[in-house]
Design a protein around this motif. Structure first.
Motif, mmCIF file in Angstrom:
data_model
loop_
_atom_site.group_PDB
_atom_site.id
_atom_site.type_symbol
_atom_site.label_atom_id
_atom_site.label_comp_id
_atom_site.label_asym_id
_atom_site.label_seq_id
_atom_site.Cartn_x
_atom_site.Cartn_y
_atom_site.Cartn_z
ATOM 1 N N PRO A 32 15.196 52.405 60.126
ATOM 2 C CA PRO A 32 14.618 51.688 58.992
ATOM 3 C C PRO A 32 13.315 52.287 58.465
ATOM 4 O O PRO A 32 12.637 51.659 57.663
ATOM 5 C CB PRO A 32 14.383 50.288 59.541
ATOM 6 C CG PRO A 32 14.085 50.494 60.982
ATOM 7 C CD PRO A 32 14.935 51.676 61.382
ATOM 8 N N TRP A 33 12.960 53.488 58.879
ATOM 9 C CA TRP A 33 11.820 54.217 58.334
ATOM 10 C C TRP A 33 10.497 53.477 58.504
ATOM 11 O O TRP A 33 9.816 53.134 57.536
ATOM 12 C CB TRP A 33 12.060 54.618 56.885
ATOM 13 C CG TRP A 33 13.246 55.511 56.722
ATOM 14 C CD1 TRP A 33 13.558 56.602 57.477
ATOM 15 C CD2 TRP A 33 14.280 55.406 55.748
ATOM 16 N NE1 TRP A 33 14.715 57.174 57.033
ATOM 17 C CE2 TRP A 33 15.183 56.458 55.968
ATOM 18 C CE3 TRP A 33 14.534 54.516 54.711
ATOM 19 C CZ2 TRP A 33 16.317 56.656 55.192
ATOM 20 C CZ3 TRP A 33 15.663 54.712 53.940
ATOM 21 C CH2 TRP A 33 16.531 55.773 54.184
ATOM 22 N N THR A 34 10.158 53.259 59.759
ATOM 23 C CA THR A 34 8.860 52.704 60.119
ATOM 24 C C THR A 34 8.144 53.747 60.970
ATOM 25 O O THR A 34 8.682 54.821 61.241
ATOM 26 C CB THR A 34 8.995 51.392 60.922
ATOM 27 O OG1 THR A 34 9.529 51.689 62.211
ATOM 28 C CG2 THR A 34 9.869 50.379 60.198
ATOM 29 N N ILE A 35 6.966 53.438 61.437
ATOM 30 C CA ILE A 35 6.199 54.359 62.275
ATOM 31 C C ILE A 35 6.942 54.657 63.580
ATOM 32 O O ILE A 35 6.788 55.724 64.166
ATOM 33 C CB ILE A 35 4.769 53.805 62.529
ATOM 34 C CG1 ILE A 35 3.837 54.886 63.062
ATOM 35 C CG2 ILE A 35 4.800 52.620 63.443
ATOM 36 C CD1 ILE A 35 3.357 55.841 62.026
ATOM 37 N N THR A 71 9.142 49.194 51.173
ATOM 38 C CA THR A 71 9.746 47.874 50.991
ATOM 39 C C THR A 71 10.174 47.229 52.313
ATOM 40 O O THR A 71 10.599 46.076 52.314
ATOM 41 C CB THR A 71 10.961 47.951 50.045
ATOM 42 O OG1 THR A 71 11.930 48.841 50.609
ATOM 43 C CG2 THR A 71 10.534 48.420 48.664
ATOM 44 N N ASN A 72 10.057 47.941 53.432
ATOM 45 C CA ASN A 72 10.395 47.369 54.730
ATOM 46 C C ASN A 72 9.290 46.386 55.129
ATOM 47 O O ASN A 72 8.122 46.771 55.180
ATOM 48 C CB ASN A 72 10.525 48.484 55.770
ATOM 49 C CG ASN A 72 10.965 47.976 57.126
ATOM 50 O OD1 ASN A 72 10.595 46.893 57.565
ATOM 51 N ND2 ASN A 72 11.751 48.789 57.804
ATOM 52 N N PRO A 73 9.635 45.126 55.420
ATOM 53 C CA PRO A 73 8.606 44.139 55.793
ATOM 54 C C PRO A 73 7.746 44.568 56.984
ATOM 55 O O PRO A 73 6.588 44.161 57.086
ATOM 56 C CB PRO A 73 9.418 42.882 56.127
ATOM 57 C CG PRO A 73 10.719 43.064 55.421
ATOM 58 C CD PRO A 73 10.972 44.545 55.369
ATOM 59 N N LYS A 74 8.275 45.397 57.871
ATOM 60 C CA LYS A 74 7.498 45.872 59.020
ATOM 61 C C LYS A 74 6.397 46.838 58.598
ATOM 62 O O LYS A 74 5.503 47.139 59.369
ATOM 63 C CB LYS A 74 8.410 46.546 60.038
ATOM 64 C CG LYS A 74 9.366 45.588 60.715
ATOM 65 C CD LYS A 74 10.236 46.314 61.715
ATOM 66 C CE LYS A 74 11.196 45.336 62.367
ATOM 67 N NZ LYS A 74 12.108 45.990 63.291
ATOM 68 N N ASN A 75 6.461 47.334 57.374
ATOM 69 C CA ASN A 75 5.489 48.307 56.867
ATOM 70 C C ASN A 75 4.500 47.692 55.881
ATOM 71 O O ASN A 75 3.886 48.408 55.096
ATOM 72 C CB ASN A 75 6.218 49.467 56.171
ATOM 73 C CG ASN A 75 7.056 50.272 57.119
ATOM 74 O OD1 ASN A 75 6.805 50.328 58.313
ATOM 75 N ND2 ASN A 75 8.089 50.898 56.592
ATOM 76 N N LYS A 76 4.313 46.399 55.914
ATOM 77 C CA LYS A 76 3.488 45.753 54.889
ATOM 78 C C LYS A 76 2.005 46.107 54.963
ATOM 79 O O LYS A 76 1.322 46.116 53.952
ATOM 80 C CB LYS A 76 3.666 44.238 54.924
ATOM 81 C CG LYS A 76 3.156 43.577 56.168
ATOM 82 C CD LYS A 76 3.399 42.083 56.154
ATOM 83 C CE LYS A 76 2.943 41.490 57.478
ATOM 84 N NZ LYS A 76 3.241 40.095 57.568
ATOM 85 N N ASP A 108 5.483 53.037 38.975
ATOM 86 C CA ASP A 108 6.146 52.044 38.126
ATOM 87 C C ASP A 108 7.589 51.753 38.535
ATOM 88 O O ASP A 108 8.445 51.517 37.681
ATOM 89 C CB ASP A 108 6.101 52.480 36.657
ATOM 90 C CG ASP A 108 4.684 52.737 36.187
ATOM 91 O OD1 ASP A 108 3.786 51.946 36.543
ATOM 92 O OD2 ASP A 108 4.475 53.737 35.470
ATOM 93 N N ASN A 109 7.861 51.775 39.838
ATOM 94 C CA ASN A 109 9.198 51.467 40.323
ATOM 95 C C ASN A 109 9.299 49.951 40.499
ATOM 96 O O ASN A 109 8.642 49.385 41.372
ATOM 97 C CB ASN A 109 9.454 52.205 41.645
ATOM 98 C CG ASN A 109 10.865 52.024 42.142
ATOM 99 O OD1 ASN A 109 11.426 50.947 42.098
ATOM 100 N ND2 ASN A 109 11.433 53.110 42.629
ATOM 101 N N ILE A 110 10.105 49.303 39.684
ATOM 102 C CA ILE A 110 10.195 47.849 39.692
ATOM 103 C C ILE A 110 10.678 47.307 41.043
ATOM 104 O O ILE A 110 10.303 46.223 41.464
ATOM 105 C CB ILE A 110 11.085 47.342 38.529
ATOM 106 C CG1 ILE A 110 10.906 45.839 38.348
ATOM 107 C CG2 ILE A 110 12.545 47.711 38.750
ATOM 108 C CD1 ILE A 110 11.428 45.319 37.030
ATOM 109 N N ASN A 111 11.510 48.062 41.744
ATOM 110 C CA ASN A 111 12.031 47.634 43.043
ATOM 111 C C ASN A 111 11.091 47.964 44.192
ATOM 112 O O ASN A 111 11.295 47.497 45.313
ATOM 113 C CB ASN A 111 13.403 48.263 43.298
ATOM 114 C CG ASN A 111 14.418 47.808 42.269
ATOM 115 O OD1 ASN A 111 14.505 46.625 41.958
ATOM 116 N ND2 ASN A 111 15.155 48.745 41.721
ATOM 117 N N SER A 112 10.112 48.781 43.935
ATOM 118 C CA SER A 112 9.182 49.217 44.980
ATOM 119 C C SER A 112 7.789 49.397 44.371
ATOM 120 O O SER A 112 7.290 50.512 44.258
ATOM 121 C CB SER A 112 9.688 50.521 45.593
ATOM 122 O OG SER A 112 8.897 50.903 46.682
#
Length: 179
Positions: A32-35, A71-76, A108-112
């Motif tokens: 999921p692309w986290t640290i 966009t991963n909640p773990k990367n907030k 300007d990425n609306i999804n990210s």
């Protein structure tokens, strides 16, 4: 291709060519692309960089490769991630010969909507550690990134090139397409 400031080779290829060049000897940074999915190896790769930020640091022997999804909640907490990235670089890498690479940051990425913010915070890590680096920011294409320590080469597979029969006809050379 905003900034090229180190001596490693950068090779721009179609994504199919990327897959042929990068084999089982390359450690993968997967979703999921986290640290936690960081790779530290002689050869490393990650696929599917779009709104994420991929960043690698090499010391001439190994590469430390990150792929962080905004966009991963773990990367907030981007500042916490930046501190962890900085610590990993300091603890694992030989400080005498550090070079970096960073790619991503879609404005300007609306999804990210925080994509560019993540890129800038991770780029700041490179600046604070005085690491020379090359950056590829923005763009509308999905990319794959790998580092081969034997060749001291960064390989970028881009869907931009997949959509062209020959980028030579349109851009004359891959560097122009990257710009």
């Amino acid at each position: 291709m905003d900034n090229i400031s180190f001596q490693s080779q950068i090779r721009l290829v179609k994504r199919a060519d990327f897959r042929n060049m990068v084999d089982r000897n390359f450690v993968r940074v997967d979703s999921p692309w986290t640290i936690k999915e960081t790779a530290y190896s002689k050869n490393a790769r990650t696929d599917g960089v779009f709104d994420c930020t991929a960043m690698g640091v090499t010391d001439g022997d190994k590469v430390l490769l990150f792929h962080i999804c905004p966009t991963n909640p773990k990367n907030k907490d981007f500042h916490k991630i930046a501190a962890q990235v900085s610590e990993k670089i300091k603890n694992l890498m030989n400080p005498e010969y550090l070079q970096g690479f960073i790619m991503g940051g879609k404005a300007d990425n609306i999804n990210s909507p925080r994509s560019s913010e993540l890129f800038e915070i991770l780029e700041d890590v490179l600046n604070k550690l005085n690491i020379q680096y090359s950056k590829f920011k923005g763009g509308d294409f999905e990319n794959d990134v790998a580092y081969n320590s034997t060749k001291d080469e960064w390989i970028i597979g881009s869907s931009l090139f997949d959509n062209l029969n020959s980028y030579i006809d349109l851009f004359k050379k891959p560097e122009n397409a990257a710009k």
